[in-house]
Design a protein around this motif. Structure first.
Motif, short mmCIF file in Angstrom:
data_model
loop_
_atom_site.label_atom_id
_atom_site.label_comp_id
_atom_site.label_asym_id
_atom_site.label_seq_id
_atom_site.Cartn_x
_atom_site.Cartn_y
_atom_site.Cartn_z
N LEU A 449 16.67 -4.46 7.87
CA LEU A 449 15.62 -5.22 9.03
C LEU A 449 14.67 -4.32 9.41
CD1 LEU A 449 18.16 -7.36 11.21
CD2 LEU A 449 16.53 -8.21 9.12
N LEU A 450 14.90 -3.15 9.67
CA LEU A 450 13.54 -2.32 10.06
C LEU A 450 12.65 -2.12 9.16
CD1 LEU A 450 15.39 0.39 12.27
CD2 LEU A 450 14.01 -1.53 13.04
N ASN A 451 13.16 -2.17 7.73
CA ASN A 451 12.47 -1.90 6.73
C ASN A 451 11.64 -3.13 6.23
OD1 ASN A 451 11.91 -2.26 3.67
ND2 ASN A 451 12.55 -0.11 3.66
N VAL A 452 12.09 -4.17 6.54
CA VAL A 452 11.38 -5.50 6.37
C VAL A 452 10.29 -5.90 7.30
CG1 VAL A 452 11.53 -7.91 6.19
CG2 VAL A 452 13.26 -6.72 5.12
N ILE A 453 10.81 -5.34 8.60
CA ILE A 453 9.83 -5.46 9.88
C ILE A 453 8.58 -4.90 9.65
CG2 ILE A 453 9.37 -4.97 12.37
CD1 ILE A 453 12.44 -5.80 12.61
N ILE A 454 8.81 -3.38 9.26
CA ILE A 454 7.59 -2.44 9.20
C ILE A 454 6.83 -3.06 7.97
CG2 ILE A 454 8.72 -0.71 10.49
CD1 ILE A 454 9.05 0.73 7.85
N GLY A 455 7.59 -3.55 6.98
CA GLY A 455 6.79 -4.13 5.76
C GLY A 455 6.06 -5.55 6.27
N LEU A 456 6.51 -6.15 6.96
CA LEU A 456 5.71 -7.24 7.44
C LEU A 456 4.56 -6.90 8.34
CD1 LEU A 456 8.46 -10.03 7.94
CD2 LEU A 456 6.95 -9.76 6.01
N TYR A 457 4.82 -5.82 9.16
CA TYR A 457 3.72 -5.43 10.25
C TYR A 457 3.64 -3.88 10.22
CZ TYR A 457 5.20 -9.81 12.09
OH TYR A 457 5.43 -11.31 12.37
#
Length: 466
Positions: A449-457
């Motif tokens: 989830l952290l990986n996806v979050i920093i991918g989106l932002y």
């Protein structure tokens, strides 16, 4: 310095807890302690930095070191959390294992916070000795014994090269202080052994990040070490090594300090060749692997090649390197949470063990799939944006050939990542579904989830070092 003192205290607590038979408290207390250290680091970061005169000539906190230190602490929290379940069959040794990981973290932070080459070497040895022990910690397993011995011999050899390089730099400059060396390196006349010393230090660090041609130890050590130790090497240690190499290059002005343009060009050429070779050889060898840990070892060699591209564009590459290492490490932690879950009670880590995981454990299969897609550089995961930023930056610096090699290798890497994904979703399971400890779910899901979050932002990470 306060961070190192706090971490040392946590390590000592683990050992004392064993004496008073407080083993069950070790992991919770260490995790809470690491969270407190992380919070303190971030708080001091927001307040700004002031040099502590007592330690200013050895260690110093700045935005770059604090950013990478925060990443190291976060990764260690994940690793320690999984350790409680991994070491449940060795309750009398859990204090040793956890304390070693905490001391390893202290060495890692010293490596990115040094202002003196003596402290740099102390940090390397603190981290390396901890890894030698962990690699061979499964003493009844012949593969672990082999991994520990290989890593000890090769690691000691690399440390010797680094130490010899430091000695030559000291002989040329008359100081271990990085600021003094940096200032003196701008001189028109440099002793011939200064660039030789620099090259030896860089070569030793290339070994630590397992870049070609210093990669030969990684597959065997990764395969033979216990899976949690492999996770530590593949994520935390690799990120520490590349961050330290970046700091060395910037602190010593290696991209601009040489008055001799031929020497400067040679340094850049070495980085270009090693980067392309690491990406290419790592991916080609990964395609041939059926053991998941060996496959990720060669994948890590390939990613080391990508990370080295940051050394070609030093002006604004610290934020890009932080973003890339964060994306890679979070995906690696998520992947190993699943690997440990699937292969924990098996004798090997062959791909066939993952057959049908999409049916027997859909959540963990989804986590592993997301982690592999991020490593391959597929949107919406941060691995895609990390490569995009790195390629854009490298093109602007004029190294188009390296970017072309990177794009081709990113396409090649899809082949072996999807080999594992197809095994999970297109083949029949080898066994019935087994219970999965909650901690593996938690670590896998949170990290991805952290990986996806920093991918989106992406700005959540990239703006930290601007």
């Amino acid at each position: 310095m306060n961070t190192l003192i706090a971490l040392s205290g946590l390590g000592v607590f683990c050992l004392i807890a064993e004496i008073f038979n407080l083993r069950k408290a070790i992991v919770p207390v260490v995790i809470l302690g690491l969270l407190a250290v992380l919070g303190t680091t971030l708080h001091l970061w927001t307040l700004g930095f002031s040099a502590n005169e007592k330690y200013s000539n050895m260690i110093a906190a700045d935005s770059t070191s604090s950013a990478f230190a925060s990443l190291f602490i976060l990764l260690t929290i994940f690793i320690v959390a999984m350790g409680n379940e991994v070491y449940k069959d060795h309750p009398t040794k859990i204090s040793d294992y956890i304390s070693i990981k905490v001391f390893l973290l202290a060495g890692a932070i010293a490596m990115v916070s040094f202002t003196n080459l003596a402290m740099f070497f102390i940090g390397i040895e603190t981290l390396s000795i901890a890894l030698y022990i962990l690699a061979g910690s499964s003493r009844l397993d012949i593969k672990s014994n082999e991994a520990g011995m290989k890593y000890f011999l090769m690691g000691s050899f690399a440390s010797g090269i680094i130490l010899f390089g430091i000695c030559l730099i000291y002989g040329a400059m008359g100081s271990f202080d990085v600021a003094e060396i940096s200032s003196a390196s701008l001189s028109a006349e440099l002793p011939s052994w200064f660039p030789i010393g620099v090259i030896l230090v860089v070569v030793g660090m290339l070994f630590k990040i397992a870049a070609v041609p210093f990669h030969f130890w990684a597959p065997d050590v990764y395969e033979g070490s216990p899976s949690l130790v492999t996770a530590t090497m593949s994520t935390l240690v690799k990120v520490v090594a590349i961050a330290t190499l970046y700091k060395l290059v910037t602190a010593l002005n290696l991209n601009s300090s040489f008055d001799n343009q031929d020497i400067l060009t040679s340094f850049q050429l070495i980085i270009i060749v090693v980067s392309i070779a690491s990406m290419t050889i790592g991916n080609i060898m990964a395609l041939r692997q059926n053991n998941v840990k060996r496959m990720l070892a060669f994948s890590g060699i390939s990613h080391a090649g990508f990370m080295l591209m940051a050394l070609l564009t030093m002006a604004n590459s610290s934020s890009t390197l932080l973003y890339y290492t964060s994306a890679y490490a979070l995906a690696g932690i998520a992947a190993f949470a699943v690997i440990i879950t699937v292969t924990g009670n098996k004798d090997n880590e062959n791909i066939v063990n993952f057959n049908g995981l999409g049916k027997t454990n859909p959540l963990m299969a989804a986590v592993l799939t997301a982690a592999l897609l991020s490593m391959a550089g597929i949107p919406i995961f941060s691995g895609f944006f990390a490569k995009f930023m790195l390629f854009t930056q490298t093109i602007k610096a004029g190294y188009l050939v390296v970017v072309i090699a990177g794009v081709i290798n990113s396409i090649v890497s899809v082949g072996y990542y999807f080999k594992l994904i197809l095994a999970m979703y297109t083949r029949e399971p080898n066994e019935e579904k087994q219970a999965t400890p909650f901690v593996y779910y938690a670590v896998g899901v949170v990290s991805i989830l952290l990986n996806v979050i920093i991918g989106l932002y992406p700005s959540l990470v990239t703006n930290l070092l601007k």
